[in-house]
Scaffold this motif. Structure first.
Motif, PDB file in Angstrom:
ATOM      1  N   HIS A   1      -4.610   5.047  12.086  1.00  0.00           N
ATOM      2  CA  HIS A   1      -5.006   3.905  11.261  1.00  0.00           C
ATOM      3  C   HIS A   1      -6.223   4.239  10.393  1.00  0.00           C
ATOM      4  CE1 HIS A   1      -5.466  -0.212  10.008  1.00  0.00           C
ATOM      5  NE2 HIS A   1      -6.710  -0.231  10.461  1.00  0.00           N
ATOM      6  N   LEU A   2      -7.198   4.950  10.954  1.00  0.00           N
ATOM      7  CA  LEU A   2      -8.371   5.322  10.163  1.00  0.00           C
ATOM      8  C   LEU A   2      -7.986   6.199   8.973  1.00  0.00           C
ATOM      9  CD1 LEU A   2     -11.177   6.078  12.785  1.00  0.00           C
ATOM     10  CD2 LEU A   2     -11.133   4.250  11.078  1.00  0.00           C
ATOM     11  N   ALA A   3      -7.082   7.154   9.209  1.00  0.00           N
ATOM     12  CA  ALA A   3      -6.667   8.044   8.127  1.00  0.00           C
ATOM     13  C   ALA A   3      -6.007   7.264   6.999  1.00  0.00           C
ATOM     14  CB  ALA A   3      -5.726   9.122   8.659  1.00  0.00           C
ATOM     15  N   ASP A   4      -5.153   6.309   7.349  1.00  0.00           N
ATOM     16  CA  ASP A   4      -4.505   5.490   6.311  1.00  0.00           C
ATOM     17  C   ASP A   4      -5.506   4.554   5.645  1.00  0.00           C
ATOM     18  OD1 ASP A   4      -1.982   6.580   6.638  1.00  0.00           O
ATOM     19  OD2 ASP A   4      -1.402   5.152   8.199  1.00  0.00           O
ATOM     20  N   ARG A   5      -6.466   4.067   6.408  1.00  0.00           N
ATOM     21  CA  ARG A   5      -7.407   3.091   5.864  1.00  0.00           C
ATOM     22  C   ARG A   5      -8.391   3.727   4.882  1.00  0.00           C
ATOM     23  NH1 ARG A   5      -8.565  -2.041   7.143  1.00  0.00           N
ATOM     24  NH2 ARG A   5     -10.625  -2.857   6.621  1.00  0.00           N
ATOM     25  N   VAL A   6      -8.937   4.906   5.233  1.00  0.00           N
ATOM     26  CA  VAL A   6      -9.904   5.555   4.348  1.00  0.00           C
ATOM     27  C   VAL A   6      -9.215   6.414   3.296  1.00  0.00           C
ATOM     28  CG1 VAL A   6     -11.610   5.562   6.190  1.00  0.00           C
ATOM     29  CG2 VAL A   6     -10.232   7.608   5.807  1.00  0.00           C
ATOM     30  N   ARG A   7      -7.888   6.564   3.414  1.00  0.00           N
ATOM     31  CA  ARG A   7      -7.103   7.331   2.453  1.00  0.00           C
ATOM     32  C   ARG A   7      -7.586   8.786   2.367  1.00  0.00           C
ATOM     33  NH1 ARG A   7      -2.603   5.499   1.933  1.00  0.00           N
ATOM     34  NH2 ARG A   7      -2.339   6.504  -0.081  1.00  0.00           N
ATOM     35  N   ASN A   8      -8.024   9.323   3.499  1.00  0.00           N
ATOM     36  CA  ASN A   8      -8.440  10.730   3.527  1.00  0.00           C
ATOM     37  C   ASN A   8      -8.040  11.310   4.874  1.00  0.00           C
ATOM     38  OD1 ASN A   8      -9.743  13.236   3.493  1.00  0.00           O
ATOM     39  ND2 ASN A   8     -11.352  12.465   2.157  1.00  0.00           N
TER      40      ASN A   8
ATOM     41  N   ALA B   1      -6.560  -0.608   0.204  1.00  0.00           N
ATOM     42  CA  ALA B   1      -6.866  -0.199   1.572  1.00  0.00           C
ATOM     43  C   ALA B   1      -5.852  -0.808   2.533  1.00  0.00           C
ATOM     44  CB  ALA B   1      -8.275  -0.642   1.939  1.00  0.00           C
ATOM     45  N   VAL B   2      -5.504  -0.046   3.556  1.00  0.00           N
ATOM     46  CA  VAL B   2      -4.557  -0.507   4.559  1.00  0.00           C
ATOM     47  C   VAL B   2      -5.305  -1.369   5.567  1.00  0.00           C
ATOM     48  CG1 VAL B   2      -3.037   0.229   6.420  1.00  0.00           C
ATOM     49  CG2 VAL B   2      -3.083   1.506   4.268  1.00  0.00           C
ATOM     50  N   ASN B   3      -4.770  -2.549   5.869  1.00  0.00           N
ATOM     51  CA  ASN B   3      -5.411  -3.402   6.862  1.00  0.00           C
ATOM     52  C   ASN B   3      -4.617  -3.394   8.159  1.00  0.00           C
ATOM     53  OD1 ASN B   3      -3.299  -5.441   6.680  1.00  0.00           O
ATOM     54  ND2 ASN B   3      -4.225  -6.036   4.740  1.00  0.00           N
ATOM     55  N   LEU B   4      -5.218  -3.940   9.200  1.00  0.00           N
ATOM     56  CA  LEU B   4      -4.615  -3.897  10.536  1.00  0.00           C
ATOM     57  C   LEU B   4      -3.315  -4.687  10.592  1.00  0.00           C
ATOM     58  CD1 LEU B   4      -5.007  -2.873  13.411  1.00  0.00           C
ATOM     59  CD2 LEU B   4      -6.303  -4.966  13.901  1.00  0.00           C
ATOM     60  N   ARG B   5      -3.230  -5.771   9.814  1.00  0.00           N
ATOM     61  CA  ARG B   5      -2.001  -6.569   9.825  1.00  0.00           C
ATOM     62  C   ARG B   5      -0.806  -5.758   9.330  1.00  0.00           C
ATOM     63  NH1 ARG B   5      -2.273 -12.348   7.021  1.00  0.00           N
ATOM     64  NH2 ARG B   5      -3.756 -12.570   8.768  1.00  0.00           N
ATOM     65  N   GLU B   6      -1.018  -4.957   8.289  1.00  0.00           N
ATOM     66  CA  GLU B   6       0.061  -4.109   7.786  1.00  0.00           C
ATOM     67  C   GLU B   6       0.486  -3.080   8.823  1.00  0.00           C
ATOM     68  OE1 GLU B   6      -0.216  -3.306   3.158  1.00  0.00           O
ATOM     69  OE2 GLU B   6      -2.181  -3.036   4.108  1.00  0.00           O
ATOM     70  N   ALA B   7      -0.493  -2.551   9.538  1.00  0.00           N
ATOM     71  CA  ALA B   7      -0.175  -1.565  10.564  1.00  0.00           C
ATOM     72  C   ALA B   7       0.660  -2.177  11.679  1.00  0.00           C
ATOM     73  CB  ALA B   7      -1.463  -0.964  11.130  1.00  0.00           C
ATOM     74  N   VAL B   8       0.269  -3.375  12.130  1.00  0.00           N
ATOM     75  CA  VAL B   8       1.025  -4.050  13.188  1.00  0.00           C
ATOM     76  C   VAL B   8       2.423  -4.411  12.702  1.00  0.00           C
ATOM     77  CG1 VAL B   8       1.104  -6.112  14.642  1.00  0.00           C
ATOM     78  CG2 VAL B   8      -1.070  -4.905  14.302  1.00  0.00           C
TER      79      VAL B   8
ATOM     80  N   ALA C   1       4.747   5.509   2.678  1.00  0.00           N
ATOM     81  CA  ALA C   1       3.781   6.600   2.594  1.00  0.00           C
ATOM     82  C   ALA C   1       2.377   6.153   2.964  1.00  0.00           C
ATOM     83  CB  ALA C   1       3.793   7.190   1.181  1.00  0.00           C
ATOM     84  N   LYS C   2       1.971   4.958   2.555  1.00  0.00           N
ATOM     85  CA  LYS C   2       0.582   4.546   2.790  1.00  0.00           C
ATOM     86  C   LYS C   2       0.302   4.247   4.257  1.00  0.00           C
ATOM     87  CE  LYS C   2       0.905  -0.471   1.989  1.00  0.00           C
ATOM     88  NZ  LYS C   2       0.293  -1.598   1.258  1.00  0.00           N
ATOM     89  N   LEU C   3       1.365   4.129   5.070  1.00  0.00           N
ATOM     90  CA  LEU C   3       1.210   3.893   6.504  1.00  0.00           C
ATOM     91  C   LEU C   3       1.799   5.031   7.322  1.00  0.00           C
ATOM     92  CD1 LEU C   3       2.115   0.098   6.534  1.00  0.00           C
ATOM     93  CD2 LEU C   3      -0.120   1.071   7.056  1.00  0.00           C
ATOM     94  N   ARG C   4       1.936   6.188   6.698  1.00  0.00           N
ATOM     95  CA  ARG C   4       2.600   7.309   7.361  1.00  0.00           C
ATOM     96  C   ARG C   4       1.879   7.740   8.639  1.00  0.00           C
ATOM     97  NH1 ARG C   4       5.944  10.475   4.534  1.00  0.00           N
ATOM     98  NH2 ARG C   4       6.514   8.454   3.686  1.00  0.00           N
ATOM     99  N   ALA C   5       0.558   7.908   8.573  1.00  0.00           N
ATOM    100  CA  ALA C   5      -0.183   8.355   9.757  1.00  0.00           C
ATOM    101  C   ALA C   5      -0.124   7.315  10.872  1.00  0.00           C
ATOM    102  CB  ALA C   5      -1.640   8.648   9.392  1.00  0.00           C
ATOM    103  N   THR C   6      -0.185   6.040  10.505  1.00  0.00           N
ATOM    104  CA  THR C   6      -0.123   4.978  11.508  1.00  0.00           C
ATOM    105  C   THR C   6       1.229   4.961  12.203  1.00  0.00           C
ATOM    106  OG1 THR C   6      -1.651   3.644  10.192  1.00  0.00           O
ATOM    107  CG2 THR C   6      -0.392   2.499  11.890  1.00  0.00           C
ATOM    108  N   GLY C   7       2.305   5.107  11.432  1.00  0.00           N
ATOM    109  CA  GLY C   7       3.637   5.121  12.024  1.00  0.00           C
ATOM    110  C   GLY C   7       3.833   6.284  12.975  1.00  0.00           C
ATOM    111  N   ILE C   8       3.397   7.468  12.571  1.00  0.00           N
ATOM    112  CA  ILE C   8       3.492   8.641  13.442  1.00  0.00           C
ATOM    113  C   ILE C   8       2.670   8.420  14.710  1.00  0.00           C
ATOM    114  CG2 ILE C   8       2.869  11.079  13.630  1.00  0.00           C
ATOM    115  CD1 ILE C   8       3.603  11.366  10.668  1.00  0.00           C
ATOM    116  N   ALA C   9       1.490   7.800  14.552  1.00  0.00           N
ATOM    117  CA  ALA C   9       0.631   7.557  15.706  1.00  0.00           C
ATOM    118  C   ALA C   9       1.252   6.556  16.677  1.00  0.00           C
ATOM    119  CB  ALA C   9      -0.733   7.057  15.247  1.00  0.00           C
ATOM    120  N   LEU C  10       1.940   5.533  16.161  1.00  0.00           N
ATOM    121  CA  LEU C  10       2.563   4.548  17.041  1.00  0.00           C
ATOM    122  C   LEU C  10       3.574   5.194  17.982  1.00  0.00           C
ATOM    123  CD1 LEU C  10       3.157   1.519  14.624  1.00  0.00           C
ATOM    124  CD2 LEU C  10       1.793   1.497  16.721  1.00  0.00           C
ATOM    125  N   VAL C  11       4.438   6.014  17.430  1.00  0.00           N
ATOM    126  CA  VAL C  11       5.449   6.667  18.255  1.00  0.00           C
ATOM    127  C   VAL C  11       4.808   7.707  19.175  1.00  0.00           C
ATOM    128  CG1 VAL C  11       7.537   8.075  18.214  1.00  0.00           C
ATOM    129  CG2 VAL C  11       7.243   6.239  16.544  1.00  0.00           C
ATOM    130  N   GLY C  12       3.871   8.472  18.621  1.00  0.00           N
ATOM    131  CA  GLY C  12       3.204   9.482  19.437  1.00  0.00           C
ATOM    132  C   GLY C  12       2.418   8.883  20.580  1.00  0.00           C
TER     133      GLY C  12
END
Length: 450
Positions: free
Chosen positions: A90-97, A242-249, A375-386
């Motif tokens: 989530h941090l990676a998607d949020r800070v875009r880095n 910026a990606v927010n927590l609601r989008e991640a959930v 794409a903008k939630l790619r790291a979050t999606g991978i993290a959820l499954v992982g």
């Protein structure tokens, strides 16, 4: 339900781009960012696997831990990274880095290696391993997101295979280094931990100098296959929100992502950790302690040889088939340990099957996840499954260690094998092929239904 959709997004069906003179130029099948990240993973895995190769024996024979105690510590080793993966993604998607968050993770793991020189009991060792796994949890999702965002959709299995092959080269060299250090250096385990710390620092330096920044990455388009460019290189492009927590959930509303998370968790509950597998091999074959650090080499060698072919095969015939076949091979390895303990070829066969399991699953799963999330939630999606998978393996380590302590190695492994068989059947049903979705998305090619 698909394990992954092999169709590429619009505009990404080809890896060609236009040269300055207007002629077509084929972009490289593997992006330079993937190769740079593979180099970082190679160096880091040399460091990590030096420790991993000797840690089971160090804890059980050196510190006198019971299988239950080792199971608890091994669960911490795997479970802490699971809890942190969501934060890192989530941090990676949020800070875009993505590079920044991955770098923090690699740096934290490197800082923890020297602390093993000071830890000589269960409590301190557990704390150090928890911190080291925190670093791994922070870096895993951002790193895999960088790989997927640098690669066209139809080549992501191959890209992850290349990265995992380079990563496994480090896993192959690490135990070799540990073996030679244990047999030549004064101080034994302490010498291994000290050299591991130096190698880990080198990996962080390579990350800083050679991995492109993940800022401003977007979905693969006509220029996929090239190195990702910072957002500053495109001043006319609007800055992504910026990606927010609601989008991640909200990602959990995606049916395919939920299916992947469910199956990864179920199968993780019955996947005996590498350390326990090697202890089982020693227990059932009588391998001498001095050869124990070399056992991971068998797994790593097979993984190294077959990671890229397995990824390419998954791109071609479907990731569901390859993913489930990998777990069937792991089940065969369990069977050999249970029913052929006195065969001279047992260690070789089990290690080959173990390596095949990783080749068919380790890169295929994140490639499948990358095809299901924006794409903008790619790291979050991978993290959820992982996270689901790692937490399940945490539980498996605790349960397997307790079962070994109470009933012995054979019954514990038999229970894991029965559970894996049942969970694989459920996963095969949940991930069964279905008709292509109808709606605003473009129609899928018939080959994508496999």
């Amino acid at each position: 339900m698909y394990l992954a959709d092999r169709s590429a997004p619009a505009g990404a069906k080809t890896a060609r781009q236009n040269a300055p003179d207007g002629g077509p130029v084929r972009a490289p099948a593997v992006a330079s960012a993937v190769l740079a990240l593979g180099t970082v993973s190679l160096i880091t895995d040399v460091s990590s696997e030096m420790v991993t190769a000797v840690l089971p024996l160090y804890l059980v024979a050196g510190l006198g831990l019971s299988p239950l105690g080792f199971g608890a510590l091994d669960g911490v080793y795997n479970g802490v990274s699971a809890l942190v993966q969501l934060t890192g993604g989530h941090l990676a998607d949020r800070v875009r880095n993505h590079k920044l968050i991955a770098g923090i993770g690699y740096g934290l793991s490197a800082l923890c290696k020297p602390l093993l020189l000071l830890a000589h009991s269960l409590g301190p060792v557990g704390v150090v391993l928890a911190l080291e796994r925190t670093g791994k949890g922070l870096r895993t999702a951002p790193r895999d997101a960088l790989i997927s965002l640098s690669t066209p959709a139809e080549l992501q299995g191959r890209a992850f295979g290349v990265h995992r092959a380079m990563d496994t080269t480090g896993a192959l060299l690490g135990p070799l280094a540990a073996f030679f250090i244990l047999n030549t250096a004064v101080g034994g385990y302490d010498a291994v931990f000290g050299v591991s710390a130096c190698v880990a620092v080198l990996g962080v330096v390579v990350l800083i100098l050679f991995v492109p920044s993940g800022a401003g990455l977007g979905p693969p388009g006509p220029d996929v296959g090239t190195s990702p460019r910072p957002a500053a290189a495109q001043p006319d492009s609007p800055k992504p929100a910026a990606v927010n927590l609601r989008e991640a959930v909200a990602l959990l509303r995606l049916p395919r992502l939920r299916a992947l998370a469910l199956c990864a968790t179920l199968l993780g509950l019955t996947t005996v950790s590498d350390a326990f597998l090697y202890l089982l091999l020693q227990d059932r074959t009588g391998i001498r302690e001095q050869w124990f650090p070399l056992l991971p080499l068998g797994t790593a060698a097979v993984f190294l040889l077959l990671a890229v072919p397995a990824g390419a095969l998954a791109d071609r015939i479907g990731r569901r088939t390859v993913f489930l076949a990998g777990h069937a091979l792991l089940l065969a390895g369990y069977g050999l340990l249970l029913w052929a303990p006195h065969q001279p070829a047992l260690p070789y066969l089990v290690l080959v099957l173990h390596g095949l399991f990783y080749a068919a699953t380790d890169g295929v799963l994140p490639a499948a996840v990358a095809a299901t999330v924006p794409a903008k939630l790619r790291a979050t999606g991978i993290a959820l499954v992982g996270t689901g998978q790692a937490l399940a393996r945490f539980g498996c380590s605790l349960a397997f260690g307790a079962a070994w302590t109470l009933w012995g190695a054979g019954p514990a492994l038999a229970g894991a094998a029965a559970g894996l068989c049942c969970c694989a059947a459920v996963a095969g049903f949940v991930l069964r092929p279905a008709a292509p979705d109808t709606g605003p998305e473009p129609a899928r090619h018939p080959r994508g239904t496999r």
